[in-house]
Enzyme design. Structure first.
Site, PDB file in Angstrom:
ATOM      1  N   GLU A 211       0.842  -1.188   0.000  1.00 48.41           N
ATOM      2  CA  GLU A 211       0.000   0.000   0.000  1.00 48.41           C
ATOM      3  C   GLU A 211       0.881   1.243   0.000  1.00 48.41           C
ATOM      4  OE1 GLU A 211      -4.109  -1.120   2.410  1.00 48.41           O
ATOM      5  OE2 GLU A 211      -2.595   0.144   3.346  1.00 48.41           O
TER       6      GLU A 211
ATOM      7  N   ARG B 133     -15.219  -8.723  14.207  1.00 47.07           N
ATOM      8  CA  ARG B 133     -15.334  -9.136  15.606  1.00 47.07           C
ATOM      9  C   ARG B 133     -15.639  -7.918  16.444  1.00 47.07           C
ATOM     10  NH1 ARG B 133     -10.692  -6.726  17.217  1.00 47.07           N
ATOM     11  NH2 ARG B 133      -8.864  -6.871  15.865  1.00 47.07           N
TER      12      ARG B 133
ATOM     13  N   HIS C  45       1.839   0.243  15.523  1.00 50.47           N
ATOM     14  CA  HIS C  45       0.519  -0.110  14.985  1.00 50.47           C
ATOM     15  C   HIS C  45      -0.400  -0.743  16.032  1.00 50.47           C
ATOM     16  CE1 HIS C  45       2.178   0.838  11.060  1.00 50.47           C
ATOM     17  NE2 HIS C  45       3.176   0.023  11.313  1.00 50.47           N
TER      18      HIS C  45
END
Length: 519
Positions: A198, A290, A233
Site C-alpha cells: 500500500e 469481531r 501499529h
C-alpha cells in the site's frame, strides 16, 4: 442459550457479564497458567484446554469444540484475538451445530484477506489506499510495484492485523529485507505469509466506524472512534467521537462503512477502519470481523451494549438500535468517551513487557468511570499472552470533561507488583498537543520526548499513601461477613434474589479454596 467464551482476560469477563444479565449460563476455557484467572472463577463452568502456548490451547479448535460438547454449550463467543477472525473456526462451529456469535465464515474469509477485501471495496465504491490488488509473489515484484506507487510504501500481510507482518519501506534497498522479515512474522502469527503493498500516507488519522447488522437486513453505523495514538501499529488510547470528524464527514464515513458491510453480507458487530488524510479524504484500511478492544467508548457515547446486541443477533432477534436502518444509517453521539489500555508494560523502558504477581489493585470509580478488567490482586502476569490487564474508560458531556475524569481516574488507580502503562496515560492527559486534539498515527514519535521520559523515583509520601491504602483495604476485607451459609450464597445474589451464575461470595470462596490448593 448456553455460551462458551473461547477467550481469556478482560474480554472473556466482559462477554460473561452480558450473558449473566441476559440469563445465559456460561462456560470458560483455560490454559494451565490461567486455571486461577478471573474469567475462570466468574463462569458457571470451566474446562481446561491445554498448556500455556496459545497454539496448544486457545488456538486449538478441536479442544474448544470438545469443551462445548462436554458442557452442552450451544453457542460460542470468540471475543477478540485468538480464533475470533478465523473462518475455519466459524465454519467448524456451524458444522457442529453450534451458534458462532459473530459473522459467517464467508464474510470472515472475504474481509480476512486484505487483498480480496480491497477488491470488494473497490467494487462497492468504497475508496481504498492506492496499492496492489493481488498478492505479491516475491521481493522482485514488490520492488517493481513500490516504484510504481512511489516510496514510501507499506508491506502488509494479507491475513494480518495488529501491526504484525507490516513493514515501512523507504527505498529500493530496503525491500528485500523488509519483505522477508514481514513474511516470516506473518507466517508465524497467522499461518499465512501472503504479502501486498500500500502507498504510505503521511500523518493520517486512524478512524474507525462501528457497525451492527442483524439477520433481517438492517445495518446501523454507530459513529467513529479516533484510534490514532498508537505504538508499532498497536492502539494505546481511543476516543469517540473524533475532533476531526464533522457531522457531514461522519455521514460519508457511515455510508462507506455500511456499504462495506453490505458488500459481504455481514451480520453481527464489526468495525470498518479508515485512514483519514489531512486533506479530508478517507480510505478503507480493513474490516475487523469481531468485537473491538475499544468498543466501550462507543457504548458510552451511543448508549448501546454491543455484546448484548451480538447475543441477540446470533439468536435471530432484531437488533435494538433505533433510528438507523438502511444504507448509511447512523446514530448521533452524546458526550465524549476516552479509553486507556492499562497494560503490563514499562513505558519508560521501550514498553518492555512486565511479569510478576499483581500484589495490590485499587480501581477508580465515581461518575463517568468504567473499569473493564480480566485480572485482580494476586494474579500472576506472564509473558504467554497479550499484556492487556484492563481498560479504563471515562465519559463526559464534553471532551474536556472526559479528559478531566480520565486524569482523576488514572490518579486514583493503584497497581502494585509490576510496571504498567498507567503513568504514560497520565502524561498524555496533560500533553498540550493531545489536549488540542492534534493527533495522528505519528503522534507518539513527536510526543515521545515529553511523555516517555524516565520519571523520578517515587517519593516517600507516595509510598506511604500506597501502603496505608493496602492496610485499610485488608482491614475492611477481614471484617466482612454476610452471615449466609454456603448453600444460600450459591443460590442468592447480594439482593437476596436468585442469581444467574455464581454470586460474588461464591467466587470469593472458590478463589480462596483454589489458592489454598495451589500453595
Amino acid at each position: 442459550m448456553k455460551v462458551l467464551v473461547a477467550n481469556r482476560g478482560e474480554i472473556a469477563v466482559r462477554v460473561m457479564r452480558a450473558c449473566r444479565e441476559m440469563g445465559y449460563p456460561t462456560v470458560a476455557v483455560y490454559s494451565e497458567p490461567d486455571r486461577a484467572a478471573l474469567h475462570v472463577l466468574y463462569a458457571d463452568e470451566a474446562m481446561p484446554i491445554g498448556p500455556a502456548p496459545s497454539r496448544e490451547s486457545y488456538l486449538r479448535i478441536d479442544r474448544i469444540l470438545d469443551a462445548a460438547k462436554k458442557t452442552g454449550a450451544d453457542a460460542i463467543h470468540p471475543g477478540y484475538g485468538f480464533l475470533a477472525e478465523n473462518a475455519d473456526f466459524a465454519r467448524a462451529c456451524r458444522d457442529a451445530g453450534i451458534i458462532f456469535i459473530g459473522p459467517s465464515p464467508e464474510s470472515i474469509d472475504a474481509m480476512g484477506s486484505k487483498t480480496e477485501s480491497r477488491q470488494r471495496m473497490q467494487a462497492a465504491g468504497v475508496p481504498v489506499v492506492p496499492g496492489t490488488a493481488a498478492p505479491l509473489r516475491d521481493p522482485v515484484e514488490a520492488r517493481t510495484e513500490a516504484k510504481r506507487l512511489g516510496y514510501p510504501v507499506l508491506l502488509k500481510a494479507a491475513a494480518g492485523g495488529g501491526g504484525k507482518g507490516m513493514r515501512l519501506v523507504a527505498n529500493d534497498s530496503e525491500v528485500e529485507g523488509a519483505f522477508q522479515a514481514a513474511r516470516r512474522e506473518a507466517q508465524k502469527a497467522f499461518g499465512d505469509g501472503t504479502m501486498y503493498l500500500e502507498k504510505y500516507l503521511e500523518r493520517p488519522r486512524h478512524i474507525e466506524i462501528q457497525i451492527l447488522a442483524d439477520q433481517r437486513g438492517r445495518v446501523a453505523a454507530l459513529g467513529e472512534r479516533e484510534c490514532s495514538i498508537q505504538r508499532r501499529h498497536q492502539k494505546l488510547i481511543e476516543e469517540s467521537p473524533s475532533v476531526a470528524v464533522s457531522p457531514a464527514l461522519r455521514r460519508r464515513l457511515s455510508e462507506a462503512a455500511t456499504a462495506a458491510a453490505g458488500a459481504v453480507g455481514y451480520v453481527s458487530a464489526g468495525t470498518i477502519e479508515f485512514l483519514l488524510a489531512q486533506t479530508g479524504e478517507f480510505y478503507f484500511l480493513e474490516m475487523n470481523t469481531r468485537i473491538q478492544v475499544e468498543h466501550p467508548v462507543t457504548e458510552l457515547v451511543y448508549g448501546v451494549d454491543l455484546v448484548r446486541e451480538q447475543l441477540r443477533i446470533a439468536g435471530g432477534q432484531p437488533m435494538r438500535v433505533h433510528g438507523a436502518s438502511g444504507p448509511g444509517g447512523q446514530l448521533h453521539p452524546r458526550g465524549h468517551a476516552i479509553e486507556c489500555r492499562i497494560t503490563a508494560e514499562d513505558p519508560f523502558n521501550d514498553f518492555l513487557p512486565a511479569t510478576g504477581v499483581l500484589q495490590y489493585l485499587r480501581v477508580p470509580s465515581g461518575p463517568g468511570v468504567r473499569w473493564d478488567a480480566g485480572v485482580e490482586a494476586g494474579n500472576d502476569v506472564t509473558l504467554f499472552y497479550d499484556p492487556l490487564l484492563a481498560k479504563l474508560i471515562t465519559w463526559g458531556e464534553t471532551r474536556d470533561v472526559a479528559i478531566q475524569r480520565m486524569r482523576r481516574a488514572l490518579s486514583e488507580l493503584v497497581i502494585v507488583g509490576l510496571p504498567t502503562s498507567q503513568p504514560f496515560h497520565l502524561r498524555v492527559m496533560d500533553d498540550a498537543e493531545f489536549l488540542r486534539g492534534e493527533i495522528d498515527i505519528r503522534y507518539l514519535e513527536r510526543a515521545g520526548a515529553r511523555v516517555l521520559a524516565a520519571p523520578p523515583r517515587p517519593g516517600l509520601e507516595r509510598a506511604l499513601a500506597v501502603a496505608a491504602a493496602m492496610v485499610a483495604d485488608e482491614r475492611r476485607s477481614a471484617g466482612r461477613s454476610d452471615g449466609r451459609t454456603a448453600a444460600e450464597s450459591e443460590r442468592l445474589g447480594p439482593s437476596g434474589r436468585p442469581a444467574v451464575g455464581p454470586s460474588p461470595w461464591v467466587i470469593e470462596s472458590r478463589r480462596m479454596n483454589l489458592r489454598d490448593s495451589l500453595e
